[in-house]
Design a protein around this motif. Structure first.
Motif, PDB file in Angstrom:
ATOM      1  N   ILE A 143       0.798  -1.221   0.000  1.00  0.00           N
ATOM      2  CA  ILE A 143       0.000   0.000   0.000  1.00  0.00           C
ATOM      3  C   ILE A 143       0.835   1.277   0.000  1.00  0.00           C
ATOM      4  N   ASP A 144       2.148   1.174   0.089  1.00  0.00           N
ATOM      5  CA  ASP A 144       3.012   2.358   0.078  1.00  0.00           C
ATOM      6  C   ASP A 144       3.384   2.681  -1.367  1.00  0.00           C
ATOM      7  N   VAL A 145       2.653   3.626  -1.987  1.00  0.00           N
ATOM      8  CA  VAL A 145       2.868   3.935  -3.403  1.00  0.00           C
ATOM      9  C   VAL A 145       4.209   4.631  -3.628  1.00  0.00           C
TER      10      VAL A 145
ATOM     11  N   ASP B  67       9.526  -0.630  -8.492  1.00  0.00           N
ATOM     12  CA  ASP B  67       8.784  -1.140  -9.640  1.00  0.00           C
ATOM     13  C   ASP B  67       9.037  -0.234 -10.841  1.00  0.00           C
ATOM     14  N   ASN B  68       9.876  -0.701 -11.779  1.00  0.00           N
ATOM     15  CA  ASN B  68      10.213   0.124 -12.936  1.00  0.00           C
ATOM     16  C   ASN B  68       9.109   0.162 -13.989  1.00  0.00           C
ATOM     17  N   THR B  69       8.042  -0.595 -13.814  1.00  0.00           N
ATOM     18  CA  THR B  69       6.917  -0.530 -14.756  1.00  0.00           C
ATOM     19  C   THR B  69       5.891   0.527 -14.343  1.00  0.00           C
ATOM     20  N   ALA B  70       6.050   1.098 -13.157  1.00  0.00           N
ATOM     21  CA  ALA B  70       5.121   2.135 -12.687  1.00  0.00           C
ATOM     22  C   ALA B  70       5.603   3.492 -13.191  1.00  0.00           C
TER      23      ALA B  70
ATOM     24  N   TYR C   7      -4.119   6.568  -8.826  1.00  0.00           N
ATOM     25  CA  TYR C   7      -3.878   6.678 -10.270  1.00  0.00           C
ATOM     26  C   TYR C   7      -2.578   5.948 -10.583  1.00  0.00           C
ATOM     27  N   TRP C   8      -2.638   5.078 -11.591  1.00  0.00           N
ATOM     28  CA  TRP C   8      -1.483   4.239 -11.924  1.00  0.00           C
ATOM     29  C   TRP C   8      -1.333   4.180 -13.437  1.00  0.00           C
ATOM     30  N   GLU C   9      -0.172   4.588 -13.927  1.00  0.00           N
ATOM     31  CA  GLU C   9       0.164   4.426 -15.343  1.00  0.00           C
ATOM     32  C   GLU C   9       1.211   3.340 -15.454  1.00  0.00           C
ATOM     33  N   ALA C  10       0.868   2.281 -16.187  1.00  0.00           N
ATOM     34  CA  ALA C  10       1.742   1.116 -16.309  1.00  0.00           C
ATOM     35  C   ALA C  10       2.455   1.132 -17.657  1.00  0.00           C
ATOM     36  N   LEU C  11       3.738   0.818 -17.627  1.00  0.00           N
ATOM     37  CA  LEU C  11       4.549   0.785 -18.844  1.00  0.00           C
ATOM     38  C   LEU C  11       4.174  -0.419 -19.704  1.00  0.00           C
ATOM     39  N   TRP C  12       3.964  -0.166 -21.003  1.00  0.00           N
ATOM     40  CA  TRP C  12       3.683  -1.232 -21.961  1.00  0.00           C
ATOM     41  C   TRP C  12       4.768  -1.251 -23.032  1.00  0.00           C
TER      42      TRP C  12
ATOM     43  N   LEU D 139       5.282  -0.824 -28.970  1.00  0.00           N
ATOM     44  CA  LEU D 139       4.254  -0.831 -30.009  1.00  0.00           C
ATOM     45  C   LEU D 139       2.870  -0.496 -29.470  1.00  0.00           C
ATOM     46  N   PHE D 140       2.727  -0.384 -28.163  1.00  0.00           N
ATOM     47  CA  PHE D 140       1.429  -0.126 -27.544  1.00  0.00           C
ATOM     48  C   PHE D 140       1.502   1.143 -26.696  1.00  0.00           C
ATOM     49  N   ALA D 141       0.343   1.772 -26.551  1.00  0.00           N
ATOM     50  CA  ALA D 141       0.249   2.909 -25.626  1.00  0.00           C
ATOM     51  C   ALA D 141       0.255   2.392 -24.195  1.00  0.00           C
ATOM     52  N   ASN D 142       0.825   3.171 -23.288  1.00  0.00           N
ATOM     53  CA  ASN D 142       0.788   2.794 -21.876  1.00  0.00           C
ATOM     54  C   ASN D 142      -0.653   2.708 -21.396  1.00  0.00           C
ATOM     55  N   ARG D 143      -0.903   1.790 -20.467  1.00  0.00           N
ATOM     56  CA  ARG D 143      -2.232   1.662 -19.859  1.00  0.00           C
ATOM     57  C   ARG D 143      -2.241   2.417 -18.534  1.00  0.00           C
TER      58      ARG D 143
END
Length: 410
Positions: free
Chosen positions: A207-209, A216-219, A239-244, A247-251
């Motif tokens: 729970i510690d963002v 977490d290098n995908t955050a 709010y969380w933006e995840a690395l994709w 070829l794809f937009a981040n989710r």
């Protein structure tokens, strides 16, 4: 003299009348036209003057009406200004009373470990020899079944709440099942064991963002954008933006997170559900995930503050496009296990840092606030009032020993 002039005057009048009869008769049409033109001119002048007078008074009336309208509008604005401001603020306010995740709605997931026991019996244990079936590969230390495949048993198996979960991946201390929710989209159920971390440390890391952004290098982006002020709610909007891949937009995700602690069952549950929030509209450069939910049930082996923990994570998200099968396989078999290893290492590192910074966690609670817990100490996870008193006593004894001078032997 007048008698002499009379005949001359009469003669002049006769000549004039004769002239008029001769000339008027010949030019009557022209005279009529001139007369009509003159009448039209005079009428046009009068009409124009009337229009100017009407326009003048109309302008005066319009200005007076406009002033009256503005006066009334200003009065309405003044009367309703407070309500207008409150209404505007309400548009940017999240309705926690309506969106709060209530325990009653997720109560069944508190029993996920009981569900897991039956799930294992139904899906990964042989009914003949009671040994483990191989899922995708063999794991060291597991005694696998060697019975021949029973085709009759496979064909006669009935679908139920357990068999709809397909065993998918197995690694050391980790088993993953999946269930097709929509064509090509699966929900996953993951069982993991961490023998060397505590449940309370694991909860902190979950729970510690701010800490997660470090390991977490995908955050790409991870923020707490809202918090429920109700006492004991333990609810936040994340709010969380995840690395994709390139070829794809981040989710990106906006989700409601709440955790529950059930001391009687000795479990912790963290619930995440996607939600709409006025502070986080969709962004043009990312793909918003509107369907996302997860339930993580954490169970300590002995106590919340003792090493040894296992958890069951059930989750689903819809990325908004049809993903090729080889990508989903790569994510499930490579990226998910890698993330779980990072999560484990992050928990180990957290515990080490905490031990270096604190004699005991309670003693330095005010200085090192860990997220998610409450005051006073007897409400803390894994501690009681007696623990707090003991910690104080140990600290006092340690201070006294440091004050006693030491004598060296020669």
């Amino acid at each position: 003299m007048a008698l002499k002039l009379l005949p001359n005057s009469t003669l002049a009048l006769r000549k004039f009348n004769k002239y008029l009869r001769r000339n008027v008769k010949d030019q009557s049409a022209s005279i009529l036209r001139l007369w009509a033109t003159q009448c039209e001119f005079v009428f046009a002048q009068q009409l124009r003057r009337s229009q100017q007078i009407f326009a003048h008074y109309a302008k005066i009336w319009e200005e007076r009406a406009l002033r009256e309208l503005l006066k009334r509008f200003r009065g309405q604005v003044q009367r309703h200004a407070k309500g207008f401001v409150l209404s505007s603020a309400a548009l940017l306010t999240f309705d926690w009373e309506r969106e709060r995740i209530e325990l009653e709605s997720v109560q069944e997931h508190m029993d996920d470990f009981q569900f897991l026991e039956r799930l294992q019996l139904e899906t990964i244990y042989c009914k003949q020899c009671r040994k483990r079936k191989q899922i995708d590969c063999r794991v060291e230390g597991v005694n696998y079944c060697c019975c021949p495949k029973n085709v009759t048993e496979m064909l006669s198996a009935e679908q139920n709440v357990y068999t709809v979960w397909e065993p998918y991946i197995e690694q050391k201390r980790m088993i993953t099942w999946r269930q097709e929710i929509k064509p090509g989209l699966f929900a996953y159920k993951v069982y993991v064991e961490y023998p060397d971390v505590t449940a309370e440390d694991f909860l902190h890391v979950q729970i510690d963002v701010e800490y997660r952004k470090k390991w977490d290098n995908t955050a790409v982006n991870l923020e707490v954008i809202d918090e429920d002020t109700a006492k004991g709610s333990n609810s936040h909007i994340i709010y969380w933006e995840a690395l994709w891949p390139k070829l794809f937009a981040n989710r990106d995700y906006v989700y409601n997170r709440r955790f529950f602690i059930d001391r009687s069952r000795r479990v912790i549950m963290i619930v995440n559900k996607s939600v709409e929030h006025p502070k986080c509209p969709a962004k043009p450069h990312t793909q918003r995930v509107h369907e996302y939910w997860s339930y993580m049930v954490i169970k300590p082996t002995t106590a919340f503050n003792k090493p040894g923990v296992s958890f069951v994570l059930t989750y689903f998200d819809n990325p908004g496009l049809s993903i090729p099968k080889y990508i989903t396989t790569w994510v499930a078999k490579k990226q998910m296990p890698d993330f779980l290893r990072q999560l484990h290492q992050a928990t180990v590192n957290y515990a080490k840092a905490k031990k270096q910074n604190e004699t005991r966690i309670i003693e330095f609670w005010d200085k090192h606030k860990d997220p998610g817990f409450e005051y006073p100490p007897d409400t803390l996870l894994g501690y009681s009032a007696e623990d707090f008193t003991e910690a104080q006593k140990q600290e006092e004894e340690s201070s006294l020993q440091q004050d006693i001078p030491t004598v060296s032997c020669q």
